[in-house]
Design a protein around this motif. Structure first.
Motif, PDB file in Angstrom:
ATOM      1  N   THR A 147      -6.015 -29.250   2.860  1.00 38.69           N
ATOM      2  CA  THR A 147      -6.591 -31.135   2.945  1.00 38.69           C
ATOM      3  C   THR A 147      -6.576 -31.496   4.793  1.00 38.69           C
ATOM      4  O   THR A 147      -7.780 -31.801   4.709  1.00 38.69           O
ATOM      5  CB  THR A 147      -5.896 -32.236   2.298  1.00 38.69           C
ATOM      6  N   GLY A 178      -2.585 -34.474  -0.598  1.00 38.49           N
ATOM      7  CA  GLY A 178      -3.027 -33.762  -1.585  1.00 38.49           C
ATOM      8  C   GLY A 178      -3.096 -32.084  -1.492  1.00 38.49           C
ATOM      9  O   GLY A 178      -3.691 -31.626  -2.940  1.00 38.49           O
ATOM     10  N   SER A 179      -2.224 -31.577  -0.722  1.00 44.50           N
ATOM     11  CA  SER A 179      -2.289 -29.846  -0.848  1.00 44.50           C
ATOM     12  C   SER A 179      -1.094 -29.933  -0.073  1.00 44.50           C
ATOM     13  O   SER A 179      -0.273 -30.656   0.577  1.00 44.50           O
ATOM     14  CB  SER A 179      -3.514 -29.344  -0.589  1.00 44.50           C
ATOM     15  N   ASP A 226      -8.543 -34.950   3.839  1.00 44.66           N
ATOM     16  CA  ASP A 226      -7.604 -35.643   4.591  1.00 44.66           C
ATOM     17  C   ASP A 226      -6.987 -35.697   4.897  1.00 44.66           C
ATOM     18  O   ASP A 226      -5.887 -34.239   5.748  1.00 44.66           O
ATOM     19  CB  ASP A 226      -6.623 -36.133   2.668  1.00 44.66           C
ATOM     20  N   ASP A 259      -9.562 -40.469   4.499  1.00 46.30           N
ATOM     21  CA  ASP A 259      -9.997 -39.512   3.461  1.00 46.30           C
ATOM     22  C   ASP A 259     -11.704 -38.824   2.675  1.00 46.30           C
ATOM     23  O   ASP A 259     -12.461 -39.939   2.288  1.00 46.30           O
ATOM     24  CB  ASP A 259      -8.657 -38.929   1.972  1.00 46.30           C
ATOM     25  N   PHE A 260     -12.286 -37.551   2.091  1.00 52.53           N
ATOM     26  CA  PHE A 260     -13.302 -37.629   1.234  1.00 52.53           C
ATOM     27  C   PHE A 260     -13.181 -36.706   0.401  1.00 52.53           C
ATOM     28  O   PHE A 260     -12.043 -35.181   0.500  1.00 52.53           O
ATOM     29  CB  PHE A 260     -14.308 -37.658   2.507  1.00 52.53           C
ATOM     30  N   LEU A 261     -14.522 -37.464  -0.477  1.00 54.00           N
ATOM     31  CA  LEU A 261     -13.725 -35.862  -1.760  1.00 54.00           C
ATOM     32  C   LEU A 261     -15.877 -35.507  -1.068  1.00 54.00           C
ATOM     33  O   LEU A 261     -16.094 -36.374  -1.641  1.00 54.00           O
ATOM     34  CB  LEU A 261     -13.855 -36.111  -2.752  1.00 54.00           C
ATOM     35  N   TYR A 306      -9.964 -25.632  -1.854  1.00 50.35           N
ATOM     36  CA  TYR A 306     -11.616 -26.210  -3.150  1.00 50.35           C
ATOM     37  C   TYR A 306     -10.886 -25.824  -4.575  1.00 50.35           C
ATOM     38  O   TYR A 306     -10.528 -24.699  -5.349  1.00 50.35           O
ATOM     39  CB  TYR A 306     -12.549 -25.556  -2.351  1.00 50.35           C
ATOM     40  N   TYR A 310     -10.681 -31.748   6.234  1.00 45.72           N
ATOM     41  CA  TYR A 310     -10.931 -33.016   7.537  1.00 45.72           C
ATOM     42  C   TYR A 310     -11.442 -32.676   8.506  1.00 45.72           C
ATOM     43  O   TYR A 310     -12.247 -33.219   8.637  1.00 45.72           O
ATOM     44  CB  TYR A 310     -10.220 -33.939   6.975  1.00 45.72           C
ATOM     45  N   VAL A 330     -15.413 -28.132  -5.712  1.00 41.44           N
ATOM     46  CA  VAL A 330     -15.201 -29.011  -4.853  1.00 41.44           C
ATOM     47  C   VAL A 330     -13.808 -29.850  -3.731  1.00 41.44           C
ATOM     48  O   VAL A 330     -13.030 -28.537  -4.365  1.00 41.44           O
ATOM     49  CB  VAL A 330     -14.700 -30.263  -6.281  1.00 41.44           C
ATOM     50  N   ALA A 331     -14.139 -29.746  -2.938  1.00 46.22           N
ATOM     51  CA  ALA A 331     -12.791 -30.167  -2.149  1.00 46.22           C
ATOM     52  C   ALA A 331     -12.372 -31.272  -1.650  1.00 46.22           C
ATOM     53  O   ALA A 331     -13.120 -32.526  -1.710  1.00 46.22           O
ATOM     54  CB  ALA A 331     -13.516 -29.550   0.015  1.00 46.22           C
ATOM     55  N   TYR A 332     -10.989 -31.784  -1.860  1.00 49.79           N
ATOM     56  CA  TYR A 332     -11.022 -33.287  -0.381  1.00 49.79           C
ATOM     57  C   TYR A 332     -10.256 -32.675   1.037  1.00 49.79           C
ATOM     58  O   TYR A 332      -9.496 -31.907   0.705  1.00 49.79           O
ATOM     59  CB  TYR A 332      -9.773 -33.363  -1.719  1.00 49.79           C
TER      60      TYR A 332
END
Length: 125
Positions: free
Chosen positions: A92, A78-79, A73, A122-124, A48, A96, A69-71
């Motif tokens: 990521t 994204g990482s 997927d 995916d989500f943020l 994050y 998830y 903030v974390a992402y």
């Protein structure tokens, strides 16, 4: 082992509430916020990004973390991968799958469904 059915007098109800500002320095609003390319703890860096009330590059002694903030997927986009030996496994993807398991209580291979026609991959947060 014996059990007793709870009676109405077993419950305590109160109307007390506590309200306080959500941001540091007892501020009720956060009018601007900043991220930093340098995380304070490198062991959690891939998972994050911290968000600060002041620019940490300018005021690094007084900037305080306000939220993160974390992402996530499902495919791991994204990482970077954890290693070449584990292709497709990344922070990521871990995020998830952990949230699917934690919030939905389902198998980590399921998808989030945000009331759309297709599941979200995916989500943020």
């Amino acid at each position: 082992m014996s059990f007793k059915i709870l009676d109405s007098e077993d419950f305590a109800f109160g109307v007390d509430s506590v309200a306080s500002p959500a941001w540091s320095s007892y501020s009720a609003s956060l009018t601007s916020f900043y991220t930093s390319s340098v995380q304070q703890d490198t062991t959690i860096d891939p998972y994050y990004t911290n968000v600060y009330n002041l620019n940490p590059a300018i005021s690094n002694t007084t900037a305080e973390i306000q939220f993160s903030v974390a992402y996530g997927d499902i495919g791991g986009s994204g990482s970077l991968w954890y290693s070449a030996a584990t292709p497709g496994l990344s922070p990521t993807k871990t995020i998830y799958k952990q949230f699917v398991n934690l919030l939905l209580g389902e198998d980590e291979n399921n998808f989030f469904d945000f009331e759309t026609s297709t599941p979200s991959k995916d989500f943020l947060l």
